[in-house]
Design a protein around this motif. Structure first.
Motif, PDB file in Angstrom:
ATOM      1  N   ALA A   1       0.822  -1.202   0.000  1.00 35.76           N
ATOM      2  CA  ALA A   1       0.000   0.000   0.000  1.00 35.76           C
ATOM      3  C   ALA A   1       0.861   1.259   0.000  1.00 35.76           C
ATOM      4  O   ALA A   1       1.911   1.306   0.646  1.00 35.76           O
ATOM      5  N   ALA A   2       0.409   2.274  -0.728  1.00 30.98           N
ATOM      6  CA  ALA A   2       1.042   3.587  -0.730  1.00 30.98           C
ATOM      7  C   ALA A   2       0.135   4.635  -0.094  1.00 30.98           C
ATOM      8  O   ALA A   2       0.575   5.466   0.690  1.00 30.98           O
ATOM      9  N   ARG A   3      -1.150   4.588  -0.440  1.00 33.04           N
ATOM     10  CA  ARG A   3      -2.141   5.509   0.109  1.00 33.04           C
ATOM     11  C   ARG A   3      -3.464   4.760   0.232  1.00 33.04           C
ATOM     12  O   ARG A   3      -3.676   3.739  -0.422  1.00 33.04           O
ATOM     13  N   ALA A   4      -4.344   5.288   1.049  1.00 34.39           N
ATOM     14  CA  ALA A   4      -5.675   4.697   1.149  1.00 34.39           C
ATOM     15  C   ALA A   4      -6.647   5.741   1.656  1.00 34.39           C
ATOM     16  O   ALA A   4      -6.260   6.710   2.318  1.00 34.39           O
ATOM     17  N   GLY A   5      -7.914   5.563   1.349  1.00 30.86           N
ATOM     18  CA  GLY A   5      -8.947   6.470   1.822  1.00 30.86           C
ATOM     19  C   GLY A   5     -10.302   6.039   1.309  1.00 30.86           C
ATOM     20  O   GLY A   5     -10.399   5.451   0.226  1.00 30.86           O
ATOM     21  N   GLY A   6     -11.343   6.301   2.101  1.00 22.12           N
ATOM     22  CA  GLY A   6     -12.694   5.897   1.693  1.00 22.12           C
ATOM     23  C   GLY A   6     -12.764   4.401   1.492  1.00 22.12           C
ATOM     24  O   GLY A   6     -12.498   3.621   2.398  1.00 22.12           O
ATOM     25  N   GLY A   7     -13.092   3.990   0.254  1.00 16.23           N
ATOM     26  CA  GLY A   7     -13.169   2.565  -0.060  1.00 16.23           C
ATOM     27  C   GLY A   7     -12.065   2.107  -0.985  1.00 16.23           C
ATOM     28  O   GLY A   7     -12.210   1.074  -1.661  1.00 16.23           O
ATOM     29  N   ILE A   8     -10.957   2.857  -1.051  1.00 15.89           N
ATOM     30  CA  ILE A   8      -9.884   2.572  -2.010  1.00 15.89           C
ATOM     31  C   ILE A   8      -8.539   2.407  -1.289  1.00 15.89           C
ATOM     32  O   ILE A   8      -8.218   3.158  -0.364  1.00 15.89           O
ATOM     33  N   ILE A   9      -7.759   1.425  -1.736  1.00 15.87           N
ATOM     34  CA  ILE A   9      -6.348   1.285  -1.358  1.00 15.87           C
ATOM     35  C   ILE A   9      -5.528   1.439  -2.626  1.00 15.87           C
ATOM     36  O   ILE A   9      -5.756   0.712  -3.603  1.00 15.87           O
ATOM     37  N   GLU A  10      -4.594   2.383  -2.628  1.00 17.19           N
ATOM     38  CA  GLU A  10      -3.719   2.565  -3.782  1.00 17.19           C
ATOM     39  C   GLU A  10      -2.366   1.943  -3.480  1.00 17.19           C
ATOM     40  O   GLU A  10      -1.769   2.201  -2.433  1.00 17.19           O
ATOM     41  N   ASP A  11      -1.873   1.104  -4.405  1.00 15.36           N
ATOM     42  CA  ASP A  11      -0.600   0.429  -4.159  1.00 15.36           C
ATOM     43  C   ASP A  11       0.567   1.222  -4.748  1.00 15.36           C
ATOM     44  O   ASP A  11       0.384   2.267  -5.389  1.00 15.36           O
ATOM     45  N   VAL A  12       1.779   0.722  -4.513  1.00 17.25           N
ATOM     46  CA  VAL A  12       2.987   1.440  -4.934  1.00 17.25           C
ATOM     47  C   VAL A  12       3.127   1.508  -6.455  1.00 17.25           C
ATOM     48  O   VAL A  12       3.904   2.316  -6.973  1.00 17.25           O
ATOM     49  N   ASP A  13       2.375   0.672  -7.185  1.00 16.21           N
ATOM     50  CA  ASP A  13       2.403   0.693  -8.653  1.00 16.21           C
ATOM     51  C   ASP A  13       1.314   1.575  -9.250  1.00 16.21           C
ATOM     52  O   ASP A  13       1.198   1.676 -10.473  1.00 16.21           O
ATOM     53  N   GLY A  14       0.508   2.205  -8.387  1.00 19.64           N
ATOM     54  CA  GLY A  14      -0.546   3.085  -8.876  1.00 19.64           C
ATOM     55  C   GLY A  14      -1.878   2.414  -9.111  1.00 19.64           C
ATOM     56  O   GLY A  14      -2.824   3.054  -9.583  1.00 19.64           O
ATOM     57  N   ASN A  15      -1.982   1.111  -8.802  1.00 21.06           N
ATOM     58  CA  ASN A  15      -3.284   0.437  -8.887  1.00 21.06           C
ATOM     59  C   ASN A  15      -4.160   0.903  -7.726  1.00 21.06           C
ATOM     60  O   ASN A  15      -3.680   1.087  -6.598  1.00 21.06           O
ATOM     61  N   ARG A  16      -5.433   1.102  -8.021  1.00 23.48           N
ATOM     62  CA  ARG A  16      -6.386   1.443  -6.966  1.00 23.48           C
ATOM     63  C   ARG A  16      -7.356   0.285  -6.795  1.00 23.48           C
ATOM     64  O   ARG A  16      -8.078  -0.078  -7.726  1.00 23.48           O
ATOM     65  N   LEU A  17      -7.355  -0.281  -5.592  1.00 22.17           N
ATOM     66  CA  LEU A  17      -8.143  -1.473  -5.295  1.00 22.17           C
ATOM     67  C   LEU A  17      -9.364  -1.098  -4.458  1.00 22.17           C
ATOM     68  O   LEU A  17      -9.271  -0.276  -3.538  1.00 22.17           O
ATOM     69  N   ILE A  18     -10.492  -1.722  -4.764  1.00 25.46           N
ATOM     70  CA  ILE A  18     -11.687  -1.553  -3.934  1.00 25.46           C
ATOM     71  C   ILE A  18     -11.500  -2.389  -2.677  1.00 25.46           C
ATOM     72  O   ILE A  18     -11.115  -3.560  -2.743  1.00 25.46           O
ATOM     73  N   ASP A  19     -11.781  -1.793  -1.529  1.00 25.04           N
ATOM     74  CA  ASP A  19     -11.478  -2.411  -0.236  1.00 25.04           C
ATOM     75  C   ASP A  19     -12.724  -3.033   0.386  1.00 25.04           C
ATOM     76  O   ASP A  19     -13.597  -2.328   0.879  1.00 25.04           O
ATOM     77  N   PHE A  20     -12.796  -4.364   0.366  1.00 22.69           N
ATOM     78  CA  PHE A  20     -13.866  -5.089   1.059  1.00 22.69           C
ATOM     79  C   PHE A  20     -13.320  -5.785   2.306  1.00 22.69           C
ATOM     80  O   PHE A  20     -13.903  -6.763   2.790  1.00 22.69           O
ATOM     81  N   GLY A  21     -12.194  -5.273   2.840  1.00 17.20           N
ATOM     82  CA  GLY A  21     -11.587  -5.895   4.010  1.00 17.20           C
ATOM     83  C   GLY A  21     -11.431  -4.974   5.206  1.00 17.20           C
ATOM     84  O   GLY A  21     -11.467  -5.412   6.344  1.00 17.20           O
ATOM     85  N   ALA A  22     -11.234  -3.674   4.934  1.00 14.98           N
ATOM     86  CA  ALA A  22     -11.083  -2.661   5.995  1.00 14.98           C
ATOM     87  C   ALA A  22     -10.024  -3.060   7.019  1.00 14.98           C
ATOM     88  O   ALA A  22     -10.198  -2.824   8.222  1.00 14.98           O
ATOM     89  N   GLY A  23      -8.925  -3.667   6.549  1.00 19.06           N
ATOM     90  CA  GLY A  23      -7.868  -4.066   7.481  1.00 19.06           C
ATOM     91  C   GLY A  23      -8.354  -5.036   8.534  1.00 19.06           C
ATOM     92  O   GLY A  23      -7.940  -5.002   9.690  1.00 19.06           O
ATOM     93  N   ILE A  24      -9.250  -5.943   8.121  1.00 14.97           N
ATOM     94  CA  ILE A  24      -9.964  -6.890   8.997  1.00 14.97           C
ATOM     95  C   ILE A  24     -10.819  -6.123  10.014  1.00 14.97           C
ATOM     96  O   ILE A  24     -10.630  -6.199  11.231  1.00 14.97           O
ATOM     97  N   ALA A  25     -11.736  -5.330   9.490  1.00 11.26           N
ATOM     98  CA  ALA A  25     -12.757  -4.621  10.290  1.00 11.26           C
ATOM     99  C   ALA A  25     -12.173  -3.526  11.170  1.00 11.26           C
ATOM    100  O   ALA A  25     -12.788  -3.124  12.149  1.00 11.26           O
TER     101      ALA A  25
END
Length: 444
Positions: free
Chosen positions: A42-66
């Motif tokens: 991970a590089a950044r995160a916010g709302g429902g998105i985690i952005e990785d070091v390669d610039g991919n933005r992932l939808i977050d259905f895990g919330a860091g395990i609640a």
């Protein structure tokens, strides 16, 4: 809310080259026993998105395990924690105390179930909270035995491994474990032999019978339950099961402990999951969602029970760290301001019908369950035998990961996919994540 664009974006293979490079560095220096669901850094995160070091933005259905229920870096959490960082990071509450610890205890007394006088003690992790709940219960009752449920998960310390049901990966090869821990059946509606309608009363009768005959209620210090089981597979105990155990505990002077580490703080559509059946626990353990991602945990309960431990018997150098306490006050502020219990219920309204529609379409889904934003599907090879399908679960998760959706698996049999989106996730991301899941089923 967040400066990070709330849109999925896949620009490299997942994991991308920078994540792969970091993974190589990790492999060289980080213990192999620490696993990660996705080798994506991970590089950044916010709302429902985690952005990785390669610039991919992932939808977050895990919330860091609640954990990041209020979102990653929620404004109030950052504001309060930053102000506290500028004042001091640590004094140790056991040396020179500070207001933040007291204020968190005040908020916990206000929010947790029951209107009796309550006190709290703060720690760093959920396992630490559960372990100290046992210490408190034993001190209060002058008894030793602790009763836990089948499929339970309570942590990774020596005592909490004993409380946890699942061997691999949590317990295998790590014994011997703490003694005087006894396991009884849980009301697991999907797998109860006589059907879900009989599950609650029958499981309660069986559990109470085992406690009575095999342990003796006069020897039991505590009964510890997850009102909605986490690592065991997001099992909702059959109706009537928890109230029956609560009544039994009251009759026999047993401390009833609700482990709300994963299910607490608005996750299930109420502030705490035990409120669903009106359960008022003697002690409640909290962590995960309590502080917006900062390490904090608590045991909260009846003042006379919590005060049974002698002076100096509870604590820890970092317990109730001032920055973590500030984060908790910011998280609770956010939960109230945004009415996150209602947000969790809305997430269920969006997700559950779509999961049920998938169940009607694909025989591999044996069960859809959960409440609020703590939902799950259980995958089986055959709906008649209900034989678990862990391979299909793993394959499904990998397909979701490759498409940019963070999902987690769980369950005693490794065949449950769980959904724990941040409670602040935009609804369009929620639906897009479900589209990805649907596509993964079609491909599977």
């Amino acid at each position: 809310m967040t400066a990070l664009p709330q849109e999925r974006r896949v620009v490299t293979a997942i994991p991308g080259p920078k994540s792969q490079e970091l993974q190589a560095r990790r492999t060289a220096v980080v213990a192999a026993g620490v696993n990660s669901v996705m080798p994506v850094f991970a590089a950044r995160a916010g709302g429902g998105i985690i952005e990785d070091v390669d610039g991919n933005r992932l939808i977050d259905f895990g919330a860091g395990i609640a954990v990041t229920s209020v979102g990653v870096s929620a404004e109030a959490v950052v504001r309060r924690a930053t102000a506290q960082l500028a004042d001091f990071t640590h004094t140790c509450f056991m040396v020179t105390p500070y207001e933040g610890y007291v204020e968190v205890a005040e908020r916990l007394a206000e929010l947790t179930p029951g209107d009796h006088p309550k006190k709290s003690v703060l720690f760093n992790s959920g396992a630490e909270a559960v372990e100290n709940a046992v210490k408190i219960a034993r001190s209060y009752t002058k008894r030793q035995a602790v009763v836990v449920l089948d499929h339970a998960f309570h942590g990774r310390t020596n005592l909490t491994m004993a409380l946890t049901a699942k061997n691999m990966p949590y317990k295998d090869g790590f014994g011997p474990f703490a003694p005087e821990v006894y396991r009884v059946p849980v009301a697991y509606p999907y797998r109860w032999p006589t059907g879900p309608e009989n599950c609650g009363p029958e499981a309660a009768a069986q559990a109470i019978d085992e406690i009575t005959k095999q342990i003796g209620p006069e020897n039991v210090a505590a009964i510890i339950v997850e009102p909605l089981l986490g690592e065991g597979g997001f099992i909702e105990p059959g109706k009537g099961f928890l109230p029956a155990l609560r009544d039994f505990a009251t009759q026999h002077g047993i401390v009833f402990v609700a482990d709300e580490i994963q299910s607490g703080f608005c996750r299930t559509g109420r502030w705490f999951a035990c409120e669903d059946e009106g359960i008022v626990p003697d002690l409640i353990t909290t962590a995960k969602g309590i502080a917006g991602g900062l390490p904090l945990a608590a045991v909260t309960g009846r003042a006379e029970i919590v005060d049974a431990a002698h002076s100096g018997g509870l604590g820890g150098t970092y317990g109730g760290n001032p920055v973590a306490c500030a984060g908790a006050l910011g998280a609770i502020e956010t939960m109230k301001e945004l009415d996150l219990p209602a947000r969790a219920r809305r997430i269920e309204e969006v997700m559950k019908p779509r999961l049920t529609a998938l169940q009607e379409k694909y025989d591999v889904i044996g069960d859809v369950r959960g409440r609020g934003a703590m939902l799950a599907i259980e995958l089986v090879k055959d709906r008649t035998t209900k034989e678990p399908a862990p391979e299909a679960t793993t394959a499904l998760a990998k397909a979701c990961h490759a498409a940019g959706l963070v999902v987690l698996t769980t369950g005693t049999y490794g065949n449950v996919m769980r959904f724990l989106p941040p409670l602040v996730i935009p609804e369009n991301l929620l639906n897009e994540g479900l589209d990805i899941l649907e596509q993964a089923f079609a491909e599977l």
